[in-house]
Design an enzyme around this catalytic site. Structure first.
Site, short mmCIF file in Angstrom:
data_model
loop_
_atom_site.label_atom_id
_atom_site.label_comp_id
_atom_site.label_asym_id
_atom_site.label_seq_id
_atom_site.Cartn_x
_atom_site.Cartn_y
_atom_site.Cartn_z
N ASP A 139 38.55 35.71 40.70
CA ASP A 139 39.88 35.24 41.07
C ASP A 139 40.69 34.80 39.85
O ASP A 139 40.18 34.78 38.73
CB ASP A 139 39.78 34.11 42.10
CG ASP A 139 38.66 33.13 41.76
OD1 ASP A 139 38.64 32.65 40.61
OD2 ASP A 139 37.79 32.87 42.63
N ASN B 224 35.41 30.08 43.56
CA ASN B 224 35.33 29.36 44.83
C ASN B 224 34.18 29.84 45.71
O ASN B 224 34.14 29.57 46.90
CB ASN B 224 36.66 29.45 45.59
CG ASN B 224 37.00 30.88 45.97
OD1 ASN B 224 36.34 31.82 45.52
ND2 ASN B 224 38.00 31.05 46.81
N HIS C 30 38.07 50.60 33.91
CA HIS C 30 37.42 50.47 35.22
C HIS C 30 37.23 51.81 35.91
O HIS C 30 36.78 51.84 37.05
CB HIS C 30 38.29 49.56 36.09
CG HIS C 30 39.63 50.20 36.37
ND1 HIS C 30 40.55 50.46 35.38
CD2 HIS C 30 40.17 50.67 37.51
CE1 HIS C 30 41.60 51.05 35.91
NE2 HIS C 30 41.40 51.19 37.20
N ASP C 31 37.61 52.90 35.25
CA ASP C 31 37.50 54.22 35.88
C ASP C 31 36.42 55.09 35.24
O ASP C 31 36.34 56.29 35.53
CB ASP C 31 38.84 54.98 35.76
CG ASP C 31 39.90 54.45 36.71
OD1 ASP C 31 39.54 53.95 37.79
OD2 ASP C 31 41.10 54.53 36.36
N ASP D 92 49.37 45.08 36.77
CA ASP D 92 49.20 46.51 36.98
C ASP D 92 50.28 46.94 37.97
O ASP D 92 50.40 46.36 39.05
CB ASP D 92 47.80 46.76 37.57
CG ASP D 92 47.24 48.11 37.21
OD1 ASP D 92 47.99 49.10 37.35
OD2 ASP D 92 46.08 48.19 36.79
N GLU E 142 49.96 54.93 32.24
CA GLU E 142 48.78 55.78 32.48
C GLU E 142 49.31 57.21 32.61
O GLU E 142 49.57 57.70 33.70
CB GLU E 142 48.03 55.35 33.75
CG GLU E 142 46.67 56.02 33.81
CD GLU E 142 45.96 55.93 35.16
OE1 GLU E 142 44.74 56.10 35.17
OE2 GLU E 142 46.61 55.71 36.19
N ASP F 194 50.33 52.30 36.58
CA ASP F 194 49.32 53.13 37.21
C ASP F 194 49.84 54.51 37.61
O ASP F 194 50.94 54.62 38.18
CB ASP F 194 48.84 52.40 38.48
CG ASP F 194 47.68 53.10 39.15
OD1 ASP F 194 46.60 53.11 38.56
OD2 ASP F 194 47.87 53.65 40.26
N ASP G 155 33.29 32.69 46.94
CA ASP G 155 33.39 33.77 47.95
C ASP G 155 32.88 35.10 47.42
O ASP G 155 32.95 36.12 48.09
CB ASP G 155 34.82 33.89 48.49
CG ASP G 155 35.81 34.37 47.43
OD1 ASP G 155 35.40 34.53 46.26
OD2 ASP G 155 37.00 34.56 47.76
N ASP H 178 34.27 34.38 39.53
CA ASP H 178 34.57 33.75 40.83
C ASP H 178 34.50 32.24 40.67
O ASP H 178 33.59 31.72 40.05
CB ASP H 178 33.53 34.23 41.86
CG ASP H 178 33.72 33.56 43.20
OD1 ASP H 178 34.86 33.13 43.50
OD2 ASP H 178 32.72 33.46 43.95
#
Ligand code: GLC
Ligand code: CA
Length: 557
Positions: free
Chosen positions: A30, A24, A331-332, A99, A258, A201, A26, A22
């Site tokens: 990003d 900024n 990420h899965d 993606d 995928e 995907d 939040d 990150d």
């Protein structure tokens, strides 16, 4: 070295942007955060970066539910930021892959909104909408891949839309040529920006078998997971072919599907000379986890099963002349060491062993963010610690099956995909240097010691070992052997020993791994000319044998 295709020498890196960096405050990673770390990735030998979805999205599935294909989600930055990323990456010899999520959109996408507001409009035919039965139940009893019915009710009607994933991800109707045209236009719009290509995907689900009868249920919810009706369903190859011809092929882009192929014919269709993708992920190891009961008792048996399957896949792919994409983490899935190494043995040696095993196989290696520093799972004390909808659905299903809350949470902690989505641990400052603000998802408290900065400074770290993996794969003398060479299994009979040779003409490179916590003696078949990698400082060798330490791995020629 002459490459048959520009991407054959790829070393990939997957970024899950929400959790990367990150800039900024939040609390959400990003695009500027990615730009900040391009030099780190270059040092790792990476020349392809796959960024998980950054298009506009209500984030019901963290970006895998796109509401505007042409717009970058403001939480990640702007369209201009992406163009800067592409340019900055290019300067470093790195290509960016977006993606491509085109099996479904978000339910907030303009097309879907128009479809449900007017079921007679052409947009209704962009999705898969069917009448419920006479009692107002869904058209059939398919279960969503993420749990619950695969049908979402359209309010005030007896109509339903199909969603193979969350209820906020209506499936697109790929039988509609107008819709397909819209998608191709969008793909080409992004390729024109200078992207290297896409990770694609859920693409194995675009074709559905249109017979929607109820099937015998396979669970107490009365629903059924009916793979053969919506995964690699008959006729999918025509759609894939058209997609390729209308988009990727024109740009000579690099695409990772995928998708999974079981037969030589499918491999040919997917990644052969006229295949639809450059490569696809080899998911064969997804089903293994040392924490599952069937393997916990005998982890070496699991290694034996993995060996069998791994070399069978290398053999299968060889016949096609293509390359698979090899990976350990994404990420899965939970973090790889947690899946493949008994907890008490997770350390530098076992982690570097895993990295070495897959890096030199035939195929394209992809590293998932944090893997290179050995990030671990962060189990939660309550189900509320998870955000992912699929995870919550799984939890509910376990309770429905009669499991106690405690047992269900234990299983979720083992299997949950959010394990690998905790923010990247850059340094030992608050929140691991990921953000100055409140992170969207809790940082693993082990960042104080386990972080990128520590490892960057330590020549013996896993990070620096991964740099050696990258450098060796790219070393001029060996590169063509790693890319085009045959894979020949060695020592298949020694339990817990995973070993292979890569061979091209008279070049032979050997990798031997002792995937056990025990000392292992291995007969010396071939003298070591030059040791190229060793995750220990020494190797005990005599004339007849080599003695491997726990989780020792070597590469030599
Ligand atoms: C793919 C993604 C996963 C996502 C799903 C639906 O499997 O990897 O994260 O939830 O597709 O888009
Ligand atoms: Ca941010």
């Amino acid at each position: 070295m002459e490459l048959k295709k520009w991407w054959h020498n790829a070393i990939g890196y997957q970024i899950y942007p929400k959790s990367f960096q990150d800039t900024n405050g939040d609390g959400i990673g990003d695009i500027q955060g990615i730009i900040q770390h391009l030099d780190d990735l270059k040092e790792l030998g990476v020349n392809i970066i796959w960024v998980s979805p950054i298009n506009e999205s209500p984030m019901m599935d963290h970006g895998y539910d796109i509401s505007d294909y042409y717009k970058i989600d403001p939480s990640f930055g702007s369209n201009e930021d992406l163009e800067v990323l592409i340019k900055e990456a290019d300067k470093r010899g790195i290509k960016i892959l977006m993606d491509l999520v085109i099996n479904h959109t978000s339910d907030q996408h303009e097309w879907f909104q128009k479809a449900i507001q007017n079921l007679d409009s052409k947009y209704a035919n962009y999705y898969i909408i069917r009448e419920g039965d006479e009692n107002g139940n869904p058209p059939n009893n398919w279960r969503s891949i993420f749990g619950g019915s695969a049908w979402g009710k359209i309010e005030g009607t007896n109509k339903y839309y199909l969603h193979l994933f969350t209820v906020g991800q209506p499936d697109l109707n790929w039988e509609n040529p107008e819709l397909r045209e819209k998608l191709y236009e969008m793909v080409n719009y992004w390729l024109d920006k200078g992207l290297g290509g896409f990770r694609i995907d859920a693409i194995s689900h675009i074709k559905k078998d249109w017979t929607y009868e109820n099937l015998p249920p396979d669970g107490p919810d009365g629903l059924v997971t009916a793979w053969k009706y919506y995964r690699n369903a008959e006729g999918i190859e025509e759609l894939l072919h058209e997609l390729n011809e209308s988009t990727f092929k024109k740009y000579d882009s690099f695409t990772i599907g995928e998708i999974d192929a079981e037969t030589p014919e499918q491999i040919e269709q997917f990644i052969g000379e006229n295949g639809c993708f450059s490569t696809y992920f080899d998911f064969f190891h997804n089903k293994y986890c040392i924490r599952y009961e069937q393997y916990a008792k005998d982890p070496i048996e699991m290694v034996e099963e993995i060996k069998k399957e791994l070399f069978a896949r290398q053999e299968l792919i060889k016949k096609s002349g293509g390359l698979l994409t090899n990976f350990l983490e994404n990420h899965d899935k939970p973090r790889a060491p947690e899946r493949f190494i008994p907890k008490k043995f997770i350390n530098f040696y076992s982690q570097s062993l895993l990295g070495t095993i897959y890096f030199f196989l035939r195929g394209i290696p992809v590293i998932y963010q944090g893997q290179e520093i050995g990030m671990t799972d962060f189990p939660k004390e309550s189900i509320d610690g998870y955000i992912d909808l699929a995870t919550h659905n799984n939890y509910k299903e376990l309770l429905e099956k009669g499991m106690s809350e405690e047992d269900a949470l234990r299983l979720i902690n083992i299997d949950c995909r959010e394990n690998s989505r905790t923010p990247m641990q850059w340094d030992d400052s608050e929140n691991g240097g990921f953000t100055d603000g409140e992170p969207w998802f809790a940082v693993n408290p082990n960042y104080k010691t386990l972080n990128y900065k520590n490892q960057k400074e330590d020549p013996e770290s896993l990070l620096n070992y991964y740099k050696k993996l990258g450098a060796l794969r790219k070393q001029e003398d060996f590169e063509s052997t790693f890319i085009y060479g045959e894979t020949i299994q060695l020592y298949s009979e020694i339990k817990g020993c995973l070993a292979y040779q890569r061979r091209l003409n008279d070049k032979v490179i050997t990798m031997i791994a002792n995937w056990t916590p025990n000392v292992m003696e291995i007969p010396m078949d071939k003298p070591i000319n030059e040791l190229l990698l060793n995750n220990y400082k020494t190797l005990h060798v005599d004339q007849e044998s080599m003695v491997f330490q726990p989780f020792q791995v070597i590469v030599f020629q």
